[in-house]
Motif scaffolding. Structure first.
Motif, mmCIF file in Angstrom:
data_model
loop_
_atom_site.group_PDB
_atom_site.id
_atom_site.type_symbol
_atom_site.label_atom_id
_atom_site.label_comp_id
_atom_site.label_asym_id
_atom_site.label_seq_id
_atom_site.Cartn_x
_atom_site.Cartn_y
_atom_site.Cartn_z
ATOM 1 N N ASN A 117 -3.678 -0.716 -3.986
ATOM 2 C CA ASN A 117 -5.014 -0.729 -4.564
ATOM 3 C C ASN A 117 -5.196 0.444 -5.507
ATOM 4 O O ASN A 117 -4.688 1.553 -5.242
ATOM 5 N N PRO A 118 -5.928 0.258 -6.574
ATOM 6 C CA PRO A 118 -6.156 1.379 -7.499
ATOM 7 C C PRO A 118 -6.974 2.473 -6.803
ATOM 8 O O PRO A 118 -7.913 2.206 -6.052
ATOM 9 N N LYS A 119 -6.600 3.734 -7.028
ATOM 10 C CA LYS A 119 -7.338 4.858 -6.473
ATOM 11 C C LYS A 119 -8.673 5.010 -7.194
ATOM 12 O O LYS A 119 -8.740 4.841 -8.414
ATOM 13 N N PRO A 120 -9.821 5.369 -6.417
ATOM 14 C CA PRO A 120 -11.108 5.576 -7.096
ATOM 15 C C PRO A 120 -11.072 6.851 -7.935
ATOM 16 O O PRO A 120 -10.515 7.877 -7.518
ATOM 17 N N CYS A 139 4.192 1.533 -4.315
ATOM 18 C CA CYS A 139 2.962 1.833 -5.068
ATOM 19 C C CYS A 139 3.148 3.105 -5.881
ATOM 20 O O CYS A 139 3.769 4.082 -5.416
ATOM 21 N N GLY A 140 2.588 3.116 -7.073
ATOM 22 C CA GLY A 140 2.685 4.276 -7.937
ATOM 23 C C GLY A 140 1.721 5.379 -7.514
ATOM 24 O O GLY A 140 0.913 5.232 -6.595
ATOM 25 N N PRO A 141 1.732 6.554 -8.214
ATOM 26 C CA PRO A 141 0.866 7.704 -7.842
ATOM 27 C C PRO A 141 -0.617 7.425 -8.029
ATOM 28 O O PRO A 141 -1.442 8.070 -7.384
ATOM 29 N N ASP A 142 -0.972 6.480 -8.882
ATOM 30 C CA ASP A 142 -2.390 6.171 -9.111
ATOM 31 C C ASP A 142 -2.890 5.032 -8.239
ATOM 32 O O ASP A 142 -3.983 4.519 -8.448
ATOM 33 N N LEU A 143 -2.034 4.635 -7.297
ATOM 34 C CA LEU A 143 -2.408 3.516 -6.434
ATOM 35 C C LEU A 143 -2.361 3.967 -4.979
ATOM 36 O O LEU A 143 -1.562 4.838 -4.605
ATOM 37 N N ASP A 144 -3.207 3.368 -4.160
ATOM 38 C CA ASP A 144 -3.219 3.630 -2.716
ATOM 39 C C ASP A 144 -2.520 2.494 -2.013
ATOM 40 O O ASP A 144 -2.770 1.318 -2.286
ATOM 41 N N CYS A 145 -1.595 2.821 -1.060
ATOM 42 C CA CYS A 145 -0.879 1.830 -0.271
ATOM 43 C C CYS A 145 -1.746 1.421 0.889
ATOM 44 O O CYS A 145 -2.242 2.266 1.652
ATOM 45 N N VAL A 146 -1.904 0.099 1.066
ATOM 46 C CA VAL A 146 -2.667 -0.456 2.178
ATOM 47 C C VAL A 146 -1.755 -1.405 2.935
ATOM 48 O O VAL A 146 -1.283 -2.396 2.377
ATOM 49 N N ASN A 147 -1.441 -1.108 4.213
ATOM 50 C CA ASN A 147 -0.530 -1.918 5.014
ATOM 51 C C ASN A 147 -1.197 -3.237 5.369
ATOM 52 O O ASN A 147 -2.376 -3.312 5.676
ATOM 53 N N THR A 148 -0.374 -4.295 5.383
ATOM 54 C CA THR A 148 -0.819 -5.623 5.824
ATOM 55 C C THR A 148 0.200 -6.158 6.797
ATOM 56 O O THR A 148 1.289 -5.583 6.958
ATOM 57 N N ILE A 149 -0.097 -7.259 7.489
ATOM 58 C CA ILE A 149 0.827 -7.821 8.471
ATOM 59 C C ILE A 149 2.048 -8.383 7.747
ATOM 60 O O ILE A 149 1.946 -9.339 6.964
#
Length: 489
Positions: free
Chosen positions: A113-116, A97-107
């Protein structure tokens, strides 16, 4: 020389264990048997392709090895304790994920996801949260004539105001507010002074109980006891630094109001040997009848009435007892009179206790009579002046060893009045001058035995008292029978 060797012994203990051997050494045709101990190095059996099967994984151990079943995990998992577990790419930072995105772990994977975005006037802090931007600190957006006031998400510009001494501008710069020099420590009050804040300034005042000394330029203690003398305390005022307190003298205690004093009832603590009487501010000890108060003012001692009384309390013998006394008579020939003081002769002739024979006549040598004669009328005025109004008979007994001079009889009017005066004399029975009279006071006379008499001896003396009262004389007469007995010693 030649050296030959032939191993004759080769022993190995376990896989990879140490082993020993023996060889013969032939040195210059001299045979020598040598034992050698070898320490081996571990062999990694897993290097051999034949150690485990193709579906197994070889794990080398010290001196051996093990074969484990080969586990294959899909992408996004890894082996943990022979099991496939999810890989958290966000924690391990193995995501893309890039600096403007949030990493969300999945199985088995992750997503980005885009940062607010933060609203205007806010920016991301180190934790990624939106925080207010202080525009006044970052960019000074207001002009030199205004004050920048930061607000949540924005700022405002207020015109600068100039405050006079003792004031400063409010946080928003819109008004001047008072500077509390006392609270901020900006005052110059000295020791013992109290800082009082005022609008635009302050005032130094002395603490309660102190006043300002303009010469010493400091606060000094007020002596309230001098300034308000007699108005603060009921008894004693004691000055203290900044105040005062009241105290009471001995015999009093301070009341609940701290100013007045109340009497202490010392008798409650039993300070006296016998009787105690509380008085205002003190107490007084008393003794019961027959006792006197000692010099310490507390304890009581018995009064020896027999030795301390004026005159004789008893006609024969006085016996002191605790708190009192009693009279005694000679052992033979006398009995105590009802008055408890004089001894009455026993008429042995009447009682039959004499030792006279039938041919003898018994005569008792003493008799007792309570006769008292009073004048009824006077033939004329002269007889009333010369004849006694009353004639009284008395009987007194003494031993011959009585200490002389001895007061044996008192005479005086009863009751006595102011202005009374008496003249006491012996008119009959004192021809041998054994007796005399003395005047004890204006209305009291006494008869004394002033010569030693060898007993037994009897006397009949007539004592006359002339009473001067309200311009006239009245005569009283006492006829006294005095019996002197032989000493019992």
């Amino acid at each position: 020389s030649t050296l030959t060797s032939n191993p004759i012994l080769n022993v190995k203990y376990g896989a990879g264990a140490s082993w020993c051997g023996a060889v013969f050494l032939n040195i210059s045709d001299n045979p020598l048997l040598v034992f050698v101990l070898f320490s081996p190095t571990d062999i990694n059996e897993c290097l051999s392709a034949q150690a485990c099967q193709l579906s197994e994984r070889c794990v080398n151990t010290a001196g051996s090895y093990t074969c484990q079943r080969l586990i294959s995990c899909p992408t996004g998992y890894h082996v943990v304790n022979d099991m496939c577990e999810d890989v958290d790419e966000c924690v391990q930072r193995s995501h893309s994920c890039g600096p403007d995105l949030d990493c969300v772990n999945t199985i088995g994977s992750f997503r980005c996801n885009p940062k607010p975005r933060c609203a205007t006037g806010f920016s991301k802090d180190l934790q990624g949260n939106c925080a207010d931007v202080d525009e006044c600190t970052l960019s000074q957006p207001c002009g030199p004539g205004s004050n920048c006031i930061n607000t949540v998400g924005s700022y405002v510009c207020n015109r600068k105001i100039i405050c006079s001494r003792g004031y400063h501008s409010s946080p928003d710069g819109s008004r001047c507010i008072d500077v509390d020099e006392c609270q901020n420590g900006l005052h110059r009050c000295g020791e013992g002074q109290h800082c009082l804040n005022m609008a635009g300034s302050y005032r130094c005042e002395c603490q309660t109980g102190y006043q300002y000394d303009s010469f010493k330029r400091m606060c000094v203690d007020i002596n309230e006891c001098w300034r308000y003398s007699g108005r603060l305390c009921a008894q004693t005022c004691v000055n203290t630094l900044g105040s005062y307190h009241c105290s009471c003298t001995v015999g009093f205690r301070l009341s609940g109001d701290g100013k007045t004093c109340e009497d202490v009832n010392e008798c409650l603590s039993n300070p006296c040997g016998q009787e105690c009487s509380n008085i205002y501010g003190s107490y007084q000890c008393y003794c019961t009848q027959g006792y006197y108060l000692r010099e310490d003012g507390h304890s009581c001692d018995d009064i020896d009435e027999c030795s301390q009384s004026i005159g004789h309390l008893c006609t024969y013998k006085c016996v002191n007892v605790a708190g009192s006394y009693h009279c005694a008579c000679p052992e033979y020939g006398y009995t105590m009179s009802p008055n408890g003081r004089s001894c009455r002769d026993i008429d042995e002739c009447t009682t039959g206790t004499h030792n006279c024979s039938l041919s003898e006549t018994c005569y008792n040598i003493q008799g007792v009579s309570d006769t008292r004669c009073e004048r009824i009328s006077c033939p004329n005025y002269l007889d009333c002046q010369t004849s006694p109004l009353r004639i009284t008979y008395y009987y007194l007994s003494f031993q011959s060893n009585i200490v002389i001079p001895a007061q044996i009889f008192r005479i005086g009017p009863s009751p006595a009045y102011s202005g009374d005066n008496v003249i006491v004399s012996i008119t009959q029975g004192n021809e041998e001058n054994y007796f005399s009279t003395r005047k004890l006071s204006a209305y009291t006379g006494a008869v004394y035995l002033h010569r030693q008499v060898e007993g037994p001896r009897d006397f009949l003396i007539t004592v006359e008292m002339k009473l001067w009262r309200q311009g006239t004389f009245t005569t009283f007469q006492a006829r006294i029978y005095v019996f002197i007995t032989r000493s019992s010693l």
